[in-house]
Write an enzyme that holds these catalytic residues in place. Structure first.
Site, PDB file in Angstrom:
ATOM      1  N   GLU A  70      34.153 -39.541  95.944  1.00  0.00           N
ATOM      2  CA  GLU A  70      34.779 -38.396  96.606  1.00  0.00           C
ATOM      3  C   GLU A  70      35.609 -37.565  95.638  1.00  0.00           C
ATOM      4  OE1 GLU A  70      35.222 -39.727 101.197  1.00  0.00           O
ATOM      5  OE2 GLU A  70      36.801 -40.462  99.868  1.00  0.00           O
ATOM      6  N   GLU A 125      41.172 -43.910 112.075  1.00  0.00           N
ATOM      7  CA  GLU A 125      40.574 -42.641 111.661  1.00  0.00           C
ATOM      8  C   GLU A 125      39.384 -42.257 112.536  1.00  0.00           C
ATOM      9  OE1 GLU A 125      38.479 -40.647 107.693  1.00  0.00           O
ATOM     10  OE2 GLU A 125      39.474 -42.595 107.558  1.00  0.00           O
ATOM     11  N   ASP A 165      31.971 -46.183 106.462  1.00  0.00           N
ATOM     12  CA  ASP A 165      33.368 -45.739 106.407  1.00  0.00           C
ATOM     13  C   ASP A 165      34.093 -45.988 107.723  1.00  0.00           C
ATOM     14  OD1 ASP A 165      35.679 -44.644 105.381  1.00  0.00           O
ATOM     15  OD2 ASP A 165      35.057 -42.566 105.659  1.00  0.00           O
TER      16      ASP A 165
END
Length: 646
Positions: A254, A361, A333
């Site tokens: 990332e 998240e 993820d």
């Protein structure tokens, strides 16, 4: 006096009265022992008047283990160290507050060597993927201190957490400066408080620090100048914080800098830091979150799920002993449902740590209740078949499988400066639950929930039943009204809250469901990306075929037509419709269960949680309608039960 939610599960209901008890100690006084005595004084009102408590060290116990023996009115607590004594105090108080029998013996030692929280706090005070306010470690470029950090340390120690990474693994702004003389004295103030509760301090570092701070033109891990820089900087850190734990590193993912820039491996990068930390007993915790983030959505062979194994499995045995690979629970993820990462069981000569995410998240962002312990229990119990026995993920990360000491569990923290710490009062169960599960992986989700409820809300049976039911059904409810059968991701890009079926369908992150009018899913068998072959047998063969793949992961591993019949006889499409309707009904039942507790709860807490549950219900309805409408319009097939789908 702290309000009950500020002290969370350590809000003792009886006033502190140190005169009610007597404490005798044969151990040499240090900061940790002082905390143990302090906790007994705070909780004295919870103990029978006239209780005599004897604290002593026992060479027969492991360092963090404890044993207590109760023969009223005397309680003897033994520990393998003063940290063990502190854990013994918390263990005693927990059992007594839960109504355990007064007399008897009890002995306990942690299952995992390392039990850590990773904070994604930035030095400006923001928290990446933070849903509970701002940081209580940093603000406006400054390092904070104060009573809140002490209370945080108490809460962590009470559930056995022994390591904390203070700052975001995506090291931004001036956070790299935390390892310099300018910031280290203030970092030491936090480290001293944490150390007094048996907790080591770790920092995330930027792999490019030699360039960012050291003025070098490169960060090549095999360059002598780079290693010299790190040796100097590590020496500075340990002069200021002698008990410093080590560094956490995210590299080559990332957009983060890493060894790939210089044609080096992750073993080269991790070992550079490990050599510098080794003289001080420090650890390098190296995240395995590495993948090609420029994938073309038209490419059906490149598979982000493969990346962790492809990058790290060939390096097995090349990492130094003080390197730990921190592996996310799944290959993607932190989705609501993923298979266990094949790296667990794929490496036999490398220290490994399980990484989970308490910060919700992708599971409601602490605006929805989603008790994650049942998920983590499933992950820990997964058999890798790397050996004939002691082959579960729990065995591997505890060190039982390969006789390792540098291993354990960590969680991305869900805390912030909100008065109740976690935004949603019920989200604190995940913080508490992580610590207890990392300490003892054999505890059940039900046992952990009962402990947390009893200490936070009280042991009244109606409360325990109602709140326990909400918690224990919440993960499956969230899965039901969001994304089906392991497909994941159907969220709004960037902020990841709320439904967006094609939010990530054409992007570069490799998170596709590839739905058409006839089928959905990613083929990860030998007919597709080959990901299933990364597992050991018999898991590889199990995942190879739709008929043997666990149905909760069916769409993760296979591309399935909508008329495919599941084991209960329903078509795939009907299952999607049914589960989304059921998820909404489950949230309605949660709200009713909470309402049934109104007379047993203080008004502020009742209102806060009820407002969250109302938002959750509204969001669940939106998820249901958007997901079901998408597939209805895609397939033009109605719901078999005749329910309205727009």
């Amino acid at each position: 006096m702290q309000t009950c939610w500020e002290a969370a599960w350590l809000a003792y209901r009886s006033p502190a009265d140190a005169n009610r008890i007597s404490i005798f100690c044969s151990a040499e006084e240090d900061a940790v022992l002082a905390r143990a005595k302090e906790e007994l004084a705070l909780a004295a009102g919870e103990l029978p008047e006239g209780t005599r408590i004897r604290l002593e060290l026992a060479e027969s116990l492991e360092r963090e283990a404890y044993r207590f023996h109760i023969t009223a009115p005397e309680i003897r607590i033994a520990g393998g160290s003063t940290t063990g004594l502190l854990y013994g105090v918390f263990g005693l108080l927990r059992r007594m507050r839960m109504g355990a029998s007064a007399d008897g013996c009890y002995e306990e030692a942690p299952k995992n060597p390392l039990r850590m929280l990773n904070h994604w706090d930035n030095i400006d005070g923001s928290i990446e993927r933070g849903y509970s306010g701002r940081s209580f470690f940093f603000s406006d470029g400054q390092v904070l201190s104060g009573e809140r950090i002490k209370t945080y340390a108490r809460l962590c120690a009470s559930v056995g957490i022994n390591g904390v990474v203070l700052n975001n693994v995506n090291v931004r702004q001036r956070a790299t400066d935390l390892i310099t003389e300018e910031y280290l004295p203030r970092v030491r103030e936090i480290a001293d408080v944490l150390a007094s509760y048996g907790i080591k301090t770790f920092l995330s570092v930027n792999f490019a620090a030699p360039m960012e701070l050291g003025g070098l033109p490169l960060a090549d891990p095999l360059d002598e100048r780079v290693e010299a820089y790190w040796r100097r900087q590590v020496g500075i850190v340990y002069r200021e914080i002698p008990e410093f734990g080590g560094f956490l590193v995210k590299a080559d993912s990332e957009g983060r800098p890493g060894p790939f820039t210089y044609g080096r491996t992750h073993a080269d990068g991790a070992n550079l830091l490990a050599r510098c930390l080794q003289p001080y007993g420090g650890l390098v915790i190296w995240r395995c979150f590495v993948y090609n983030c420029t994938q073309d959505w038209r490419d059906t062979k490149t598979d982000r799920a493969r990346a962790g194994y492809d990058h790290f499995a060939p390096l097995d045995g090349q990492f130094l002993p003080n390197v730990i690979l921190q592996i996310k629970n799944g290959p993607m993820d932190f989705q609501v449902r993923e298979p266990v990462s094949p790296l667990f069981g794929g490496m036999t000569r490398t220290n490994q740590m399980l990484e989970v995410q308490a910060a919700q998240e992708y599971t409601g962002q602490q605006r929805h209740v989603c008790y994650l312990i049942p998920m983590w229990k499933e992950i820990l119990s997964f058999r890798t078949y790397v050996t004939k026995k002691d082959d579960t993920v729990a065995d591997i990360v505890a060190g039982r499988t390969f006789g390792q000491k540098n291993c354990g569990m960590c969680a991305v923290a869900n805390t912030g400066d909100d008065p109740n710490w976690t935004g949603h009062d019920l989200a604190a169960a995940n913080w508490y639950g992580f610590g207890r599960l990392a300490w003892d992986t054999e505890l059940s989700a039900e046992e952990i929930a009962a402990e947390w409820i009893g200490q936070t809300f009280g042991t009244e049976p109606q409360l325990r039943k109602a709140i326990g039911g909400i918690l224990l059904g919440s993960w499956r409810a969230y899965e039901n009204y969001t994304s089906p059968l392991g497909i994941g991701w159907m969220v709004n890009p960037s902020h990841h809250y709320g439904p967006n079926v094609e939010g990530y369908e054409y992007d570069r992150w490799g998170t596709y469901h590839r739905a058409t009018r006839t089928a959905i899913g990613v083929e990860r068998s030998s007919r597709g990306t080959g990901y299933a072959a990364q597992y050991r047998e018999p898991n590889a063969s199990m995942y190879e075929h739709p008929e043997t793949t666990p149905e909760e992961l069916l769409l993760f591993f296979h591309r399935i037509p909508y008329d495919y019949r599941l084991k209960d006889g329903r078509t795939l499409l009907q299952y999607i419709y049914d589960t989304h309707f059921e998820g909404v009904e489950q949230v309605k039942r949660m709200l009713a269960a909470w309402d049934s507790c109104r007379e047993l709860l203080d008004e502020k807490r009742f209102a806060r949680v009820r407002a969250r549950l109302e938002e959750q219900l509204e969001s669940a309805v939106e998820w249901r309608d958007r997901i079901n409408t998408y597939f209805y319009r895609m397939t033009e097939q109605p719901d078999a039960q005749g329910r309205v789908i727009y």
